[in-house]
Design a protein around this motif. Structure first.
Motif, PDB file in Angstrom:
ATOM      1  N   TYR A 144     -29.606  32.359  16.662  1.00 40.98           N
ATOM      2  CA  TYR A 144     -28.778  33.017  18.579  1.00 40.98           C
ATOM      3  C   TYR A 144     -30.069  33.732  17.688  1.00 40.98           C
ATOM      4  O   TYR A 144     -29.484  34.923  16.685  1.00 40.98           O
ATOM      5  CB  TYR A 144     -27.936  32.780  18.938  1.00 40.98           C
ATOM      6  CG  TYR A 144     -28.096  33.155  20.388  1.00 40.98           C
ATOM      7  CD1 TYR A 144     -29.339  32.672  21.108  1.00 40.98           C
ATOM      8  CD2 TYR A 144     -27.380  34.257  20.728  1.00 40.98           C
ATOM      9  CE1 TYR A 144     -29.160  33.212  22.080  1.00 40.98           C
ATOM     10  CE2 TYR A 144     -27.714  35.219  22.314  1.00 40.98           C
ATOM     11  CZ  TYR A 144     -28.385  33.953  22.997  1.00 40.98           C
ATOM     12  OH  TYR A 144     -28.843  34.584  24.259  1.00 40.98           O
ATOM     13  N   GLU A 145     -30.847  34.486  18.749  1.00 41.66           N
ATOM     14  CA  GLU A 145     -31.949  35.252  18.791  1.00 41.66           C
ATOM     15  C   GLU A 145     -30.830  36.856  18.508  1.00 41.66           C
ATOM     16  O   GLU A 145     -31.084  38.350  18.217  1.00 41.66           O
ATOM     17  CB  GLU A 145     -32.877  35.990  19.229  1.00 41.66           C
ATOM     18  CG  GLU A 145     -32.572  35.538  20.983  1.00 41.66           C
ATOM     19  CD  GLU A 145     -32.499  34.422  21.402  1.00 41.66           C
ATOM     20  OE1 GLU A 145     -32.933  34.101  22.534  1.00 41.66           O
ATOM     21  OE2 GLU A 145     -32.705  33.360  20.461  1.00 41.66           O
ATOM     22  N   LEU A 146     -29.564  36.798  19.298  1.00 41.93           N
ATOM     23  CA  LEU A 146     -28.982  37.991  19.497  1.00 41.93           C
ATOM     24  C   LEU A 146     -27.540  37.319  18.618  1.00 41.93           C
ATOM     25  O   LEU A 146     -26.659  38.473  18.826  1.00 41.93           O
ATOM     26  CB  LEU A 146     -28.335  38.187  21.048  1.00 41.93           C
ATOM     27  CG  LEU A 146     -29.020  38.113  21.870  1.00 41.93           C
ATOM     28  CD1 LEU A 146     -28.491  38.361  23.267  1.00 41.93           C
ATOM     29  CD2 LEU A 146     -30.082  39.453  21.927  1.00 41.93           C
ATOM     30  N   GLY A 194     -36.120  28.678  23.682  1.00 43.44           N
ATOM     31  CA  GLY A 194     -35.124  28.823  23.205  1.00 43.44           C
ATOM     32  C   GLY A 194     -33.117  28.518  24.113  1.00 43.44           C
ATOM     33  O   GLY A 194     -33.683  27.308  25.434  1.00 43.44           O
ATOM     34  N   THR A 235     -22.391  32.388  15.683  1.00 43.15           N
ATOM     35  CA  THR A 235     -24.054  32.423  16.170  1.00 43.15           C
ATOM     36  C   THR A 235     -24.430  33.330  14.611  1.00 43.15           C
ATOM     37  O   THR A 235     -23.476  33.919  14.057  1.00 43.15           O
ATOM     38  CB  THR A 235     -24.683  33.538  17.344  1.00 43.15           C
ATOM     39  OG1 THR A 235     -23.133  34.825  17.012  1.00 43.15           O
ATOM     40  CG2 THR A 235     -23.715  33.228  18.600  1.00 43.15           C
ATOM     41  N   SER A 289     -27.885  33.704  12.597  1.00 40.87           N
ATOM     42  CA  SER A 289     -29.052  34.555  12.497  1.00 40.87           C
ATOM     43  C   SER A 289     -29.605  33.831  11.813  1.00 40.87           C
ATOM     44  O   SER A 289     -29.543  33.579  10.169  1.00 40.87           O
ATOM     45  CB  SER A 289     -29.595  35.547  11.948  1.00 40.87           C
ATOM     46  OG  SER A 289     -30.954  36.301  11.655  1.00 40.87           O
ATOM     47  N   HIS A 322     -34.977  37.448   9.772  1.00 38.19           N
ATOM     48  CA  HIS A 322     -36.100  38.462  11.471  1.00 38.19           C
ATOM     49  C   HIS A 322     -37.062  37.741  11.642  1.00 38.19           C
ATOM     50  O   HIS A 322     -37.980  38.208  12.243  1.00 38.19           O
ATOM     51  CB  HIS A 322     -36.634  39.441  10.186  1.00 38.19           C
ATOM     52  CG  HIS A 322     -35.912  40.271   9.972  1.00 38.19           C
ATOM     53  ND1 HIS A 322     -34.537  40.605  10.671  1.00 38.19           N
ATOM     54  CD2 HIS A 322     -35.056  40.417   8.905  1.00 38.19           C
ATOM     55  CE1 HIS A 322     -33.431  41.595   9.926  1.00 38.19           C
ATOM     56  NE2 HIS A 322     -33.803  40.939   8.766  1.00 38.19           N
ATOM     57  N   ARG A 323     -37.736  36.298  11.346  1.00 38.96           N
ATOM     58  CA  ARG A 323     -39.064  35.242  11.703  1.00 38.96           C
ATOM     59  C   ARG A 323     -38.831  34.780  13.307  1.00 38.96           C
ATOM     60  O   ARG A 323     -37.237  33.799  12.479  1.00 38.96           O
ATOM     61  CB  ARG A 323     -39.763  34.710  10.646  1.00 38.96           C
ATOM     62  CG  ARG A 323     -40.140  36.030   9.679  1.00 38.96           C
ATOM     63  CD  ARG A 323     -40.326  34.976   8.742  1.00 38.96           C
ATOM     64  NE  ARG A 323     -38.877  34.691   7.710  1.00 38.96           N
ATOM     65  CZ  ARG A 323     -37.731  35.700   7.444  1.00 38.96           C
ATOM     66  NH1 ARG A 323     -38.518  36.872   6.957  1.00 38.96           N
ATOM     67  NH2 ARG A 323     -37.081  35.147   6.764  1.00 38.96           N
ATOM     68  N   ILE A 324     -39.329  34.231  13.819  1.00 36.10           N
ATOM     69  CA  ILE A 324     -38.460  33.105  14.768  1.00 36.10           C
ATOM     70  C   ILE A 324     -39.427  31.552  14.836  1.00 36.10           C
ATOM     71  O   ILE A 324     -40.686  31.922  14.185  1.00 36.10           O
ATOM     72  CB  ILE A 324     -39.529  34.024  16.499  1.00 36.10           C
ATOM     73  CG1 ILE A 324     -39.088  34.985  16.991  1.00 36.10           C
ATOM     74  CG2 ILE A 324     -39.176  32.282  17.137  1.00 36.10           C
ATOM     75  CD1 ILE A 324     -37.946  35.448  17.001  1.00 36.10           C
TER      76      ILE A 324
END
Length: 263
Positions: free
Chosen positions: A172-174, A220, A236, A238, A241-243
């Motif tokens: 999750y990006e958050l 997403g 959650t 990560s 840092h890349r999508i």
């Protein structure tokens, strides 16, 4: 050595019967003959080395000549809940995640899923997906054919995971960051290893920790889906840092877990 799957193997009978599409593949494509050796699995943790006894019109008989304990399966049961992507991306996800050791794949129709499928198309898709899973399992010498389940809605999938998974992860990006994500992953690995140290049966299916991984579609996760996952106890993480694209994210998680868990 060519590999095949059958529904049931009775060691006491010392002979295996192969039916279905594999018969034509053995006879007409591979042109295998009596006396040649093949590898057969019934979805347990064992592989059977067999010698072909006869190749007939609709059945191949093979005699068991050796029994091997397989180490092709991971010591945890990893189940991928994949937000349904566009085009043929799902096929790539299935193929690669089966190679990496996934136990099952659940196609999930999420709020931001773009594709729309009626029941007839869904049935055809699942049939094709199972064929891809079987081919990938043979290629990567798995002892099971990972199941591609029926489609689920996001709420249904999260509810199912909350009741059937021991651990739920979702990129999750958050998420809080890489340090926290590493801690979540390493805590999980330690938990799996602790069970392995106590196990006397090479991780029986009952002992394996069941891990659910949720991956969003191209758009997403919707905020409501993320909140449902958190309420279900999902952690959650990560992926950096890349999508990552939806077809990359599941493979990335599988790669990390496969590397850290493989004995």
């Amino acid at each position: 050595m060519h590999r095949f799957f059958v529904d049931d193997i009775h060691e006491a009978e010392k002979r295996i019967m192969i039916t279905g599409p594999d018969v034509n593949h053995i006879r007409s494509v591979l042109r295998l003959r009596p006396g040649e050796e093949i590898q057969v699995s019934d979805g347990s943790s064992k592989d059977y080395i067999c010698s072909i006894a006869s190749v007939e019109e609709d059945v191949v008989y093979a005699d068991i000549i050796d029994l091997l304990d397989s180490n092709a399966e991971l010591p945890a049961e990893i189940n991928l809940f994949q937000g349904v992507p566009k085009g043929d991306k799902m096929e790539t996800i299935i193929q690669k995640c089966v190679e990496l050791g996934v136990h099952s794949i659940v196609p999930v129709m999420m709020e931001r899923t773009i594709v729309k499928l009626d029941d007839k198309k869904k049935d055809k898709k699942i049939s094709r997906y199972m064929g891809i899973s079987e081919a990938a399992a043979k290629q990567s010498r798995r002892v099971i054919i990972p199941e591609v389940t029926d489609y689920m809605g996001s709420k249904e999938a999260i509810d199912f995971a909350s009741k059937n998974m021991d651990v739920i992860l979702f990129p999750y990006e958050l998420a809080e960051g890489m340090d926290e994500s590493r801690k979540v992953i390493m805590d999980l690995v330690s938990r799996v290893n602790a069970i392995g140290e106590k196990s006397t049966d090479n991780f029986s299916e009952q002992e394996k920790i069941k891990i659910g991984i949720f991956i969003g579609p191209e758009g997403g996760f919707a905020e409501s889906e993320a909140e449902l996952l958190k309420a279900a106890g999902a952690k959650t993480i990560s992926l950096g840092h890349r999508i990552l694209r939806t077809e990359t994210a599941g493979m990335a998680v599988m790669s990390v877990l496969s590397f850290l868990l493989d004995a």
